[in-house]
Enzyme design. Structure first.
Site, PDB file in Angstrom:
ATOM      1  N   TYR A 100      15.670   3.478 -11.512  1.00  0.00           N
ATOM      2  CA  TYR A 100      14.575   2.381 -12.377  1.00  0.00           C
ATOM      3  C   TYR A 100      15.243   1.654 -13.605  1.00  0.00           C
ATOM      4  CZ  TYR A 100      10.396   1.732 -14.240  1.00  0.00           C
ATOM      5  OH  TYR A 100       9.096   0.355 -14.911  1.00  0.00           O
ATOM      6  N   SER A 142       9.523  -3.191 -18.557  1.00  0.00           N
ATOM      7  CA  SER A 142       9.266  -2.024 -19.563  1.00  0.00           C
ATOM      8  C   SER A 142       9.898  -1.780 -20.517  1.00  0.00           C
ATOM      9  CB  SER A 142       9.661  -0.688 -17.739  1.00  0.00           C
ATOM     10  OG  SER A 142       9.749   0.209 -18.976  1.00  0.00           O
ATOM     11  N   LYS A 160      14.993  -2.576 -14.182  1.00  0.00           N
ATOM     12  CA  LYS A 160      14.493  -3.887 -14.723  1.00  0.00           C
ATOM     13  C   LYS A 160      15.225  -4.127 -15.752  1.00  0.00           C
ATOM     14  CE  LYS A 160      10.267  -2.716 -13.488  1.00  0.00           C
ATOM     15  NZ  LYS A 160       9.515  -3.293 -12.847  1.00  0.00           N
ATOM     16  N   LEU A 206       0.801  -1.632  -0.065  1.00  0.00           N
ATOM     17  CA  LEU A 206       0.030   0.272   0.218  1.00  0.00           C
ATOM     18  C   LEU A 206       0.915   1.413   0.579  1.00  0.00           C
ATOM     19  CD1 LEU A 206      -2.421  -1.129   2.337  1.00  0.00           C
ATOM     20  CD2 LEU A 206      -3.016  -1.167  -0.192  1.00  0.00           C
ATOM     21  N   SER A 207       2.041   1.649   0.042  1.00  0.00           N
ATOM     22  CA  SER A 207       3.020   2.533  -0.670  1.00  0.00           C
ATOM     23  C   SER A 207       2.787   3.083  -0.951  1.00  0.00           C
ATOM     24  CB  SER A 207       4.500   1.987  -0.456  1.00  0.00           C
ATOM     25  OG  SER A 207       4.863   1.497  -1.997  1.00  0.00           O
ATOM     26  N   THR A 221      11.286   1.056 -21.406  1.00  0.00           N
ATOM     27  CA  THR A 221      13.131   1.853 -20.825  1.00  0.00           C
ATOM     28  C   THR A 221      14.185   0.859 -20.872  1.00  0.00           C
ATOM     29  OG1 THR A 221      13.009   3.335 -18.721  1.00  0.00           O
ATOM     30  CG2 THR A 221      12.967   1.164 -18.236  1.00  0.00           C
ATOM     31  N   ASN A 227       3.535  11.085 -15.090  1.00  0.00           N
ATOM     32  CA  ASN A 227       3.127  10.943 -16.218  1.00  0.00           C
ATOM     33  C   ASN A 227       1.842  11.275 -17.223  1.00  0.00           C
ATOM     34  OD1 ASN A 227       3.735   7.743 -15.321  1.00  0.00           O
ATOM     35  ND2 ASN A 227       4.732   8.243 -16.532  1.00  0.00           N
TER      36      ASN A 227
HETATM   37  C1  WQD Z   1       5.857  10.964 -22.003  1.00  0.00           C
HETATM   38  C2  WQD Z   1       5.427  11.656 -22.564  1.00  0.00           C
HETATM   39  C3  WQD Z   1       7.061  13.310 -22.144  1.00  0.00           C
HETATM   40  C4  WQD Z   1       3.878  14.044 -19.088  1.00  0.00           C
HETATM   41  C5  WQD Z   1       7.173   6.781 -18.725  1.00  0.00           C
HETATM   42  C6  WQD Z   1       8.855   5.916 -17.938  1.00  0.00           C
HETATM   43  C7  WQD Z   1       8.427   4.229 -18.338  1.00  0.00           C
HETATM   44  C8  WQD Z   1       6.814   4.296 -18.344  1.00  0.00           C
HETATM   45  C9  WQD Z   1       6.459   4.982 -18.429  1.00  0.00           C
HETATM   46  C10 WQD Z   1       7.154   3.229 -15.524  1.00  0.00           C
HETATM   47  C11 WQD Z   1       6.569  12.000 -23.033  1.00  0.00           C
HETATM   48  C12 WQD Z   1       5.520  14.199 -22.610  1.00  0.00           C
HETATM   49  C13 WQD Z   1       4.880  14.264 -19.971  1.00  0.00           C
HETATM   50  C14 WQD Z   1       4.175  16.111 -19.618  1.00  0.00           C
HETATM   51  C15 WQD Z   1       4.815  15.964 -21.185  1.00  0.00           C
HETATM   52  N1  WQD Z   1       6.854   3.290 -16.218  1.00  0.00           N
HETATM   53  N2  WQD Z   1       4.719  14.894 -20.956  1.00  0.00           N
HETATM   54  N3  WQD Z   1       4.425  16.510 -20.213  1.00  0.00           N
HETATM   55  O1  WQD Z   1       8.637   8.841 -19.675  1.00  0.00           O
HETATM   56  O2  WQD Z   1       7.296   7.711 -21.506  1.00  0.00           O
HETATM   57  O3  WQD Z   1       7.395   6.970 -20.014  1.00  0.00           O
HETATM   58  O4  WQD Z   1       6.745   6.221 -18.241  1.00  0.00           O
HETATM   59  O5  WQD Z   1       7.255   1.873 -16.000  1.00  0.00           O
HETATM   60  O6  WQD Z   1       9.625   3.633 -17.625  1.00  0.00           O
HETATM   61  O7  WQD Z   1       9.566   6.331 -18.196  1.00  0.00           O
HETATM   62  O8  WQD Z   1       5.982   8.469 -19.905  1.00  0.00           O
HETATM   63  O9  WQD Z   1       3.602  10.237 -19.728  1.00  0.00           O
HETATM   64  O10 WQD Z   1       6.233  10.162 -18.462  1.00  0.00           O
HETATM   65  O11 WQD Z   1       5.831  10.559 -21.327  1.00  0.00           O
HETATM   66  O12 WQD Z   1       4.947  16.870 -22.228  1.00  0.00           O
HETATM   67  O13 WQD Z   1       3.226  16.631 -17.729  1.00  0.00           O
HETATM   68  O14 WQD Z   1       4.701  12.996 -22.258  1.00  0.00           O
HETATM   69  O15 WQD Z   1       7.899  14.673 -22.185  1.00  0.00           O
HETATM   70  O16 WQD Z   1       7.474  12.519 -24.262  1.00  0.00           O
HETATM   71  P1  WQD Z   1       7.002   7.906 -20.378  1.00  0.00           P
HETATM   72  P2  WQD Z   1       5.428   9.902 -19.997  1.00  0.00           P
END
Ligand code: WQD
Length: 339
Positions: free
Chosen positions: A151, A126, A155, A34-35, A128, A201
């Site tokens: 992070y 991921s 993975k 629940l963290s 990633t 995100n």
């Molecule tokens: C998506 C796009 C941002 C927020 C991350 C992790 C990845 C996975 C999924 C866990 C990018 C742009 C975002 C905002 C923006 N997590 N954006 N304004 O970075 O692809 O992936 O989440 O597994 O490991 O790295 O996802 O949703 O953060 O960004 O313009 O307020 O939206 O620059 O191009 P990301 P994201």
């Protein structure tokens, strides 16, 4: 039907996967500390399936607690392992917290599975791990690159630990699922994404801006070498993603795997830019989103989207839901939790 452990089962992807496991008749036991989730998600799951999963509040760093759990549930046939810390930015500031929470706990969990007669293990990985891939769309053979964050490194290391362990543990087989960008919510709006604090995100930030919780969306850069200048990602509906976990688990339970350790990319195969996601939100909500273009975000890659051939052909799985479906369900969920 087989008993399946879902660690992190009250989280965003975990909860949607529990629903799909129950829909397939599996008996589900959830461990969650629940963290980064809420106990109310248990009611959300139950309201969808009519079956309340067994839930045990447990931090996987609590080795004694893990021992007790596996002594009690020694009839577990499979594990879907979501429990991990996943905030990229936080991992840069607190690397040891991420290595302890994501790696040490994985090692201890695998040691428990070694003791079981047989165990099928699905690992939440991921895209990633690919970093900025040289070739698009990205296949599972694309080289794993130097992680962009601790992070992402957890993975990569996690996959290697599982691969090496399966090699020498005949009763253990595993699949690592490399997610692209999970978005959306269950159509019932009884479960969905519950980011704590300011969302990192894109999609939750969009829906929170749409509902008025956030003033304005900052679009991180429109000077990338892409058609509209904003970054491209493969946004996969969380329900399609959840169903892929059940299909992958069944592959192992039914001994259809071709190796004791396999990896699959899970995406739609289609890239969407940030501004296309914004437009999809405006289309499905009928609202005009307040956003502004700002500077690039450190560590962002330009473009990533999956080659889904392997998952389509080997798992017999493909995405059925569109970006609009995802945005519609995310918006419905946001409106419900703020009502
Ligand atoms: C998506 C796009 C941002 C927020 C991350 C992790 C990845 C996975 C999924 C866990 C990018 C742009 C975002 C905002 C923006 N997590 N954006 N304004 O970075 O692809 O992936 O989440 O597994 O490991 O790295 O996802 O949703 O953060 O960004 O313009 O307020 O939206 O620059 O191009 P990301 P994201």
């Amino acid at each position: 039907m087989d008993k399946i452990l879902v660690t992190g089962g009250l989280g965003f992807i975990g909860s949607h996967t529990v629903v799909e496991l129950q829909n397939e008749g599996f008996e589900v036991v959830i461990i969650d500390d629940l963290s980064n989730s809420s106990i109310s998600v248990l009611d959300g799951i139950t309201s969808i399936t009519g079956k309340k999963p067994v839930f045990e509040k447990l931090d996987l760093k609590d080795k004694a607690g893990v021992d007790v759990f596996f002594n009690t549930h020694n009839d577990i046939k499979g594990v879907i392992h979501f429990a991990a810390s996943k905030a990229v930015g936080e991992s840069v500031e607190k690397p040891l917290l991420y290595y302890e929470n994501n790696i040490n706990t994985l090692v201890y969990l695998l040691k428990q599975l070694e003791q079981l007669p047989t165990a099928s293990f699905i690992f939440s990985s991921s895209c990633t791990v690919y970093g900025q891939a040289d070739k698009l769309p990205i296949t599972e053979n694309a080289p794993v690159k130097q992680a962009e964050s601790p992070y992402g490194n957890t993975k990569q290391i996690g996959e290697e630990i599982i691969r090496d362990t399966c090699k020498v543990t005949p009763n253990l087989k595993a699949i690592a699922l490399r997610y692209f960008n999970p978005v959306g919510a269950h159509e019932s709006a009884n479960i969905g994404e519950l980011p704590i604090g300011v969302p990192q995100n894109l999609v939750p930030f969009i829906t929170q801006t749409g509902i008025g919780l956030r003033e304005q969306l900052s679009v991180f850069g429109d000077d990338y070498p892409t058609p509209d200048g904003t970054c491209i990602r493969d946004y996969i509906h969380v329900v399609d993603l959840a169903k892929a976990h059940v299909v992958a688990l069944k592959r192992l339970l039914e001994n259809k795997n071709k190796a004791n350790y396999e990896t699959f990319n899970l995406g739609t195969g289609k890239g969407s830019s940030v501004l296309e996601v914004v437009k999809a939100f405006e289309r499905v909500s009928g609202k005009t989103l307040n956003y502004k273009i700002v500077g690039r975000r450190e560590g962002d890659i330009i473009s990533a989207y999956a080659d889904t051939t392997k998952a389509n052909e080997e798992l017999g799985w493909e995405t059925k839901l569109t970006l609009d479906d995802a945005m519609r369900s995310a918006w419905k969920w946001e409106q419900k939790i703020r009502s």
